[in-house]
Design a protein around this motif. Structure first.
Motif, PDB file in Angstrom:
ATOM      1  N   UNK A 242     -10.541 -66.883  92.995  1.00  0.00           N
ATOM      2  CA  UNK A 242      -9.083 -66.740  93.013  1.00  0.00           C
ATOM      3  C   UNK A 242      -8.419 -68.098  93.212  1.00  0.00           C
ATOM      4  N   UNK A 243      -9.065 -68.974  93.949  1.00  0.00           N
ATOM      5  CA  UNK A 243      -8.499 -70.297  94.215  1.00  0.00           C
ATOM      6  C   UNK A 243      -8.457 -71.153  92.945  1.00  0.00           C
ATOM      7  N   UNK A 244      -9.483 -71.045  92.114  1.00  0.00           N
ATOM      8  CA  UNK A 244      -9.563 -71.850  90.893  1.00  0.00           C
ATOM      9  C   UNK A 244      -8.830 -71.225  89.703  1.00  0.00           C
ATOM     10  N   UNK A 245      -8.791 -69.916  89.648  1.00  0.00           N
ATOM     11  CA  UNK A 245      -8.275 -69.214  88.471  1.00  0.00           C
ATOM     12  C   UNK A 245      -6.914 -69.699  87.989  1.00  0.00           C
ATOM     13  N   UNK A 246      -5.917 -69.827  88.856  1.00  0.00           N
ATOM     14  CA  UNK A 246      -4.611 -70.278  88.339  1.00  0.00           C
ATOM     15  C   UNK A 246      -4.667 -71.659  87.703  1.00  0.00           C
ATOM     16  N   UNK A 247      -5.384 -72.572  88.331  1.00  0.00           N
ATOM     17  CA  UNK A 247      -5.462 -73.927  87.790  1.00  0.00           C
ATOM     18  C   UNK A 247      -6.207 -73.943  86.466  1.00  0.00           C
ATOM     19  N   UNK A 248      -7.307 -73.218  86.384  1.00  0.00           N
ATOM     20  CA  UNK A 248      -8.070 -73.193  85.138  1.00  0.00           C
ATOM     21  C   UNK A 248      -7.254 -72.579  84.011  1.00  0.00           C
ATOM     22  N   UNK A 249      -6.518 -71.524  84.300  1.00  0.00           N
ATOM     23  CA  UNK A 249      -5.681 -70.890  83.280  1.00  0.00           C
ATOM     24  C   UNK A 249      -4.556 -71.822  82.826  1.00  0.00           C
ATOM     25  N   UNK A 250      -4.027 -72.613  83.732  1.00  0.00           N
ATOM     26  CA  UNK A 250      -2.901 -73.490  83.407  1.00  0.00           C
ATOM     27  C   UNK A 250      -3.339 -74.798  82.748  1.00  0.00           C
TER      28      UNK A 250
ATOM     29  N   UNK B 225      -1.550 -69.076  93.113  1.00  0.00           N
ATOM     30  CA  UNK B 225      -2.734 -68.911  93.957  1.00  0.00           C
ATOM     31  C   UNK B 225      -2.476 -68.033  95.181  1.00  0.00           C
ATOM     32  N   UNK B 226      -1.382 -68.242  95.850  1.00  0.00           N
ATOM     33  CA  UNK B 226      -1.150 -67.519  97.101  1.00  0.00           C
ATOM     34  C   UNK B 226      -0.987 -66.009  96.905  1.00  0.00           C
ATOM     35  N   UNK B 227      -0.217 -65.551  95.923  1.00  0.00           N
ATOM     36  CA  UNK B 227      -0.184 -64.096  95.702  1.00  0.00           C
ATOM     37  C   UNK B 227      -1.524 -63.542  95.204  1.00  0.00           C
ATOM     38  N   UNK B 228      -2.265 -64.337  94.438  1.00  0.00           N
ATOM     39  CA  UNK B 228      -3.587 -63.876  94.002  1.00  0.00           C
ATOM     40  C   UNK B 228      -4.538 -63.716  95.180  1.00  0.00           C
ATOM     41  N   UNK B 229      -4.452 -64.630  96.137  1.00  0.00           N
ATOM     42  CA  UNK B 229      -5.269 -64.488  97.351  1.00  0.00           C
ATOM     43  C   UNK B 229      -4.903 -63.199  98.080  1.00  0.00           C
ATOM     44  N   UNK B 230      -3.617 -62.947  98.212  1.00  0.00           N
ATOM     45  CA  UNK B 230      -3.158 -61.727  98.873  1.00  0.00           C
ATOM     46  C   UNK B 230      -3.622 -60.493  98.101  1.00  0.00           C
ATOM     47  N   UNK B 231      -3.533 -60.539  96.778  1.00  0.00           N
ATOM     48  CA  UNK B 231      -3.983 -59.411  95.959  1.00  0.00           C
ATOM     49  C   UNK B 231      -5.471 -59.149  96.157  1.00  0.00           C
ATOM     50  N   UNK B 232      -6.275 -60.212  96.202  1.00  0.00           N
ATOM     51  CA  UNK B 232      -7.717 -60.047  96.431  1.00  0.00           C
ATOM     52  C   UNK B 232      -7.978 -59.426  97.797  1.00  0.00           C
ATOM     53  N   UNK B 233      -7.214 -59.852  98.784  1.00  0.00           N
ATOM     54  CA  UNK B 233      -7.376 -59.296 100.128  1.00  0.00           C
ATOM     55  C   UNK B 233      -6.955 -57.828 100.171  1.00  0.00           C
ATOM     56  N   UNK B 234      -5.866 -57.488  99.497  1.00  0.00           N
ATOM     57  CA  UNK B 234      -5.418 -56.097  99.477  1.00  0.00           C
ATOM     58  C   UNK B 234      -6.403 -55.212  98.720  1.00  0.00           C
ATOM     59  N   UNK B 235      -6.973 -55.756  97.639  1.00  0.00           N
ATOM     60  CA  UNK B 235      -7.947 -55.010  96.853  1.00  0.00           C
ATOM     61  C   UNK B 235      -9.168 -54.669  97.702  1.00  0.00           C
ATOM     62  N   UNK B 236      -9.575 -55.598  98.547  1.00  0.00           N
ATOM     63  CA  UNK B 236     -10.735 -55.419  99.415  1.00  0.00           C
ATOM     64  C   UNK B 236     -10.299 -55.316 100.877  1.00  0.00           C
ATOM     65  N   UNK B 237      -9.178 -54.648 101.119  1.00  0.00           N
ATOM     66  CA  UNK B 237      -8.589 -54.668 102.462  1.00  0.00           C
ATOM     67  C   UNK B 237      -9.529 -54.190 103.558  1.00  0.00           C
ATOM     68  N   UNK B 238     -10.471 -53.317 103.231  1.00  0.00           N
ATOM     69  CA  UNK B 238     -11.407 -52.867 104.283  1.00  0.00           C
ATOM     70  C   UNK B 238     -12.239 -54.042 104.815  1.00  0.00           C
ATOM     71  N   UNK B 239     -12.420 -55.066 104.002  1.00  0.00           N
ATOM     72  CA  UNK B 239     -13.172 -56.249 104.448  1.00  0.00           C
ATOM     73  C   UNK B 239     -12.304 -57.211 105.261  1.00  0.00           C
TER      74      UNK B 239
END
Length: 127
Positions: free
Chosen positions: A80-88, A110-124
């Motif tokens: 998630x940290x690299x994805x925005x930069x690689x896409x851009x 990056x910051x909303x993507x990090x939050x989305x990843x956390x929400x997707x795996x919120x049990x973790x």
């Protein structure tokens, strides 16, 4: 636990706290690791963006490992940290995006993507 504090409030506080910890780790990574790169490497915006993403990711991965997160969750967050930069990078290479826009947009995404990843795996991240 106080009378106003519920188990869900505590879980939310842990979740938010973890997000803040990752952001702090990223900032520390940028400050500590940036001076280790050879001079001139970051003169190009595309290289600078990947270097900065690397600095932030290394520190965040280390902190997540210290906090005993699973390696699959650590790998997801690193991606998630690299994805925005690689896409851009593609629009940057075709001169459709300036170097400063690459850096700003990469961080803004990056910051909303990090939050989305956390929400997707919120049990973790709730505990």
């Amino acid at each position: 636990m106080t009378t106003t504090e519920t188990p869900n409030t505590r879980k939310l506080a842990r979740f938010v706290g973890h997000y803040v910890e990752m952001v702090v780790a990223m900032l520390v990574g940028m400050m500590v690791l940036d001076p280790l790169w050879p001079a001139g490497w970051t003169a190009r915006a595309d290289v600078g963006a990947v270097v900065m993403a690397t600095d932030m990711t290394v520190a965040m991965v280390l902190w997540m490992a210290v906090r005993r997160h699973s390696w699959p969750r650590i790998a997801e967050m690193a991606a998630v940290m690299y994805l925005p930069f690689l896409a851009l990078l593609v629009p940057y290479w075709f001169d459709a995006l300036s170097g400063s826009a690459l850096m700003v947009a990469g961080h803004v995404i990056m910051f909303p993507l990090m939050l989305a990843a956390m929400l997707w795996r919120r049990s973790d991240y709730w505990h």
